[in-house]
Design a protein around this motif. Sequence first.
Motif, mmCIF file in Angstrom:
data_model
loop_
_atom_site.group_PDB
_atom_site.id
_atom_site.type_symbol
_atom_site.label_atom_id
_atom_site.label_comp_id
_atom_site.label_asym_id
_atom_site.label_seq_id
_atom_site.Cartn_x
_atom_site.Cartn_y
_atom_site.Cartn_z
ATOM 1 N N VAL A 8 0.850 -1.194 0.000
ATOM 2 C CA VAL A 8 0.000 0.000 0.000
ATOM 3 C C VAL A 8 0.882 1.238 0.000
ATOM 4 O O VAL A 8 1.700 1.429 0.917
ATOM 5 N N THR A 9 0.746 2.086 -1.016
ATOM 6 C CA THR A 9 1.513 3.331 -1.051
ATOM 7 C C THR A 9 0.712 4.465 -0.424
ATOM 8 O O THR A 9 -0.496 4.376 -0.246
ATOM 9 N N GLY A 10 1.409 5.534 -0.083
ATOM 10 C CA GLY A 10 0.747 6.649 0.590
ATOM 11 C C GLY A 10 0.154 6.220 1.916
ATOM 12 O O GLY A 10 -0.922 6.668 2.323
ATOM 13 N N ALA A 11 0.883 5.348 2.630
ATOM 14 C CA ALA A 11 0.321 4.661 3.791
ATOM 15 C C ALA A 11 0.495 5.407 5.104
ATOM 16 O O ALA A 11 0.043 4.923 6.143
ATOM 17 N N SER A 12 1.108 6.576 5.095
ATOM 18 C CA SER A 12 1.414 7.237 6.363
ATOM 19 C C SER A 12 0.239 7.984 6.965
ATOM 20 O O SER A 12 0.289 8.385 8.130
ATOM 21 N N ALA A 75 4.105 -10.382 -3.475
ATOM 22 C CA ALA A 75 2.880 -9.616 -3.266
ATOM 23 C C ALA A 75 1.735 -10.212 -4.057
ATOM 24 O O ALA A 75 1.931 -10.740 -5.159
ATOM 25 N N HIS A 76 0.538 -10.110 -3.483
ATOM 26 C CA HIS A 76 -0.679 -10.571 -4.143
ATOM 27 C C HIS A 76 -1.605 -9.403 -4.499
ATOM 28 O O HIS A 76 -2.578 -9.592 -5.229
ATOM 29 N N ALA A 77 -1.322 -8.228 -3.960
ATOM 30 C CA ALA A 77 -2.138 -7.048 -4.257
ATOM 31 C C ALA A 77 -1.285 -5.800 -4.101
ATOM 32 O O ALA A 77 -0.385 -5.742 -3.263
ATOM 33 N N LEU A 78 -1.597 -4.805 -4.936
ATOM 34 C CA LEU A 78 -0.958 -3.491 -4.864
ATOM 35 C C LEU A 78 -2.048 -2.448 -4.793
ATOM 36 O O LEU A 78 -2.966 -2.448 -5.624
ATOM 37 N N VAL A 79 -1.964 -1.570 -3.806
ATOM 38 C CA VAL A 79 -2.889 -0.446 -3.706
ATOM 39 C C VAL A 79 -2.099 0.829 -3.955
ATOM 40 O O VAL A 79 -1.298 1.260 -3.114
ATOM 41 N N ASN A 80 -2.302 1.416 -5.133
ATOM 42 C CA ASN A 80 -1.659 2.680 -5.493
ATOM 43 C C ASN A 80 -2.508 3.821 -4.939
ATOM 44 O O ASN A 80 -3.453 4.289 -5.579
ATOM 45 N N ASN A 81 -2.161 4.244 -3.741
ATOM 46 C CA ASN A 81 -2.940 5.283 -3.078
ATOM 47 C C ASN A 81 -2.206 6.625 -3.016
ATOM 48 O O ASN A 81 -2.847 7.666 -2.852
ATOM 49 N N ALA A 82 -0.902 6.639 -3.142
ATOM 50 C CA ALA A 82 -0.145 7.891 -3.031
ATOM 51 C C ALA A 82 -0.662 8.911 -4.047
ATOM 52 O O ALA A 82 -0.867 8.602 -5.217
ATOM 53 N N GLY A 83 -0.861 10.131 -3.586
ATOM 54 C CA GLY A 83 -1.359 11.180 -4.474
ATOM 55 C C GLY A 83 -1.714 12.410 -3.677
ATOM 56 O O GLY A 83 -1.454 12.499 -2.479
ATOM 57 N N GLY A 84 -2.330 13.363 -4.357
ATOM 58 C CA GLY A 84 -2.732 14.572 -3.665
ATOM 59 C C GLY A 84 -3.013 15.711 -4.622
ATOM 60 O O GLY A 84 -2.810 15.596 -5.834
ATOM 61 N N ALA A 85 -3.511 16.808 -4.055
ATOM 62 C CA ALA A 85 -3.858 17.998 -4.835
ATOM 63 C C ALA A 85 -3.131 19.196 -4.263
ATOM 64 O O ALA A 85 -2.834 19.250 -3.066
ATOM 65 N N LYS A 86 -2.852 20.155 -5.139
ATOM 66 C CA LYS A 86 -2.282 21.422 -4.699
ATOM 67 C C LYS A 86 -2.999 22.562 -5.425
ATOM 68 O O LYS A 86 -3.034 22.596 -6.650
ATOM 69 N N GLY A 87 -3.552 23.474 -4.646
ATOM 70 C CA GLY A 87 -4.148 24.673 -5.204
ATOM 71 C C GLY A 87 -5.562 24.489 -5.711
ATOM 72 O O GLY A 87 -6.026 23.372 -5.950
ATOM 73 N N LEU A 88 -6.253 25.612 -5.851
ATOM 74 C CA LEU A 88 -7.608 25.627 -6.403
ATOM 75 C C LEU A 88 -7.776 26.854 -7.305
ATOM 76 O O LEU A 88 -8.842 27.430 -7.414
ATOM 77 N N ALA A 89 -6.669 27.219 -7.943
ATOM 78 C CA ALA A 89 -6.687 28.387 -8.822
ATOM 79 C C ALA A 89 -7.101 27.974 -10.233
ATOM 80 O O ALA A 89 -7.140 26.797 -10.584
ATOM 81 N N SER A 90 -7.401 28.969 -11.057
ATOM 82 C CA SER A 90 -7.813 28.717 -12.434
ATOM 83 C C SER A 90 -6.651 28.172 -13.258
ATOM 84 O O SER A 90 -5.483 28.252 -12.856
ATOM 85 N N VAL A 91 -6.967 27.631 -14.414
ATOM 86 C CA VAL A 91 -5.932 27.170 -15.332
ATOM 87 C C VAL A 91 -4.980 28.312 -15.657
ATOM 88 O O VAL A 91 -3.753 28.136 -15.682
ATOM 89 N N GLU A 92 -5.524 29.480 -15.885
ATOM 90 C CA GLU A 92 -4.703 30.637 -16.244
ATOM 91 C C GLU A 92 -3.748 31.030 -15.122
ATOM 92 O O GLU A 92 -2.576 31.323 -15.369
ATOM 93 N N GLU A 93 -4.234 31.025 -13.886
ATOM 94 C CA GLU A 93 -3.473 31.595 -12.786
ATOM 95 C C GLU A 93 -2.764 30.575 -11.903
ATOM 96 O O GLU A 93 -1.955 30.944 -11.057
ATOM 97 N N LEU A 108 2.749 9.580 -12.615
ATOM 98 C CA LEU A 108 4.027 8.910 -12.836
ATOM 99 C C LEU A 108 4.389 8.005 -11.660
ATOM 100 O O LEU A 108 4.979 6.939 -11.848
ATOM 101 N N GLY A 109 4.017 8.413 -10.450
ATOM 102 C CA GLY A 109 4.246 7.544 -9.302
ATOM 103 C C GLY A 109 3.468 6.252 -9.419
ATOM 104 O O GLY A 109 3.990 5.161 -9.148
ATOM 105 N N LEU A 110 2.206 6.366 -9.832
ATOM 106 C CA LEU A 110 1.377 5.176 -10.046
ATOM 107 C C LEU A 110 1.998 4.263 -11.092
ATOM 108 O O LEU A 110 2.079 3.043 -10.920
ATOM 109 N N LYS A 111 2.438 4.846 -12.203
ATOM 110 C CA LYS A 111 3.060 4.051 -13.273
ATOM 111 C C LYS A 111 4.351 3.398 -12.799
ATOM 112 O O LYS A 111 4.618 2.221 -13.061
#
Length: 262
Positions: A8-12, A75-93, A108-111
């Motif tokens: 399991v990634t992003g497990a902390s 391993a018999h299973a992989l859970v790709n959980n690592a990830g996250g978001a940054k910001g809530l600004a517009s595409v322009e800004e 890319l981490g998932l891949k």
Amino acid sequence: MEQMRAVVTGASSGIGAATVRGLVAAGWAVVAVARRGDRLAALAEETGAEPFVADVTSDADVAALAEHVAATGGAHALVNNAGGAKGLASVEESDLDDWAWMLEVNVLGLKRVTSALLPLLRRGALERGVADVVNVTSIAGHVAYVGGGGYNAAKFAAHAVTEVLRLELNGEPIRVVEVAPGMVRTDEFALVRFGGDRARADAVYDDVPEPLVAEDIAGVIVDAISKPRHVDLDLIVVKPVAQAAPYRLAKGPLAVKAGPSA
């Protein structure tokens, strides 16, 4: 067969930590992967999971993870959980560095981790009859919303990678499961998104009746990989009842509308 084993990634914290707890409770051995060794150590002490400190954006770290998993039981299973978001600004800004971080971690981490562990999962499938790759994405990977540009782009890409992987693995006993949560109240997701601004992070959930919590998503993940080996839950979208879409969220108590008069 020996005890089933999951990575399991992003497990902390958040969904990752809850998934580790859920899998251990269900009888799995778990390799809990994250960058923060202190948090992993605490989780390992609590659950008996095996901690492995690694950054999914590092080729060297992921290669070391694969070597470790191969040498210690596979391993018999992989859970790709690592990830996250940054910001809530517009595409322009919005900040290009935020976009780069989101694409690196969520896509890319998932891949990177999937490519490294697939050979081990194939061996696991021979032992168990099936192996699982679970990718935790988001409803942001299915529905765009204002301010979501970079996160939408990353999670749409993660969704696409998941679908392609399922096509490429067709014919092998490997299930590819996508879990796409809506609003989940965790300790860190909104805090990271808003650069550590606790007041702004907490405000996201103000007056929302019963947002999901990490354990809700963990339960879905454990259930998906516990299904009979011929059952593949391709895509599981999980939202709180109060959320109809990323941009449609009820505030205040849920209430039944009065019906037409008799």
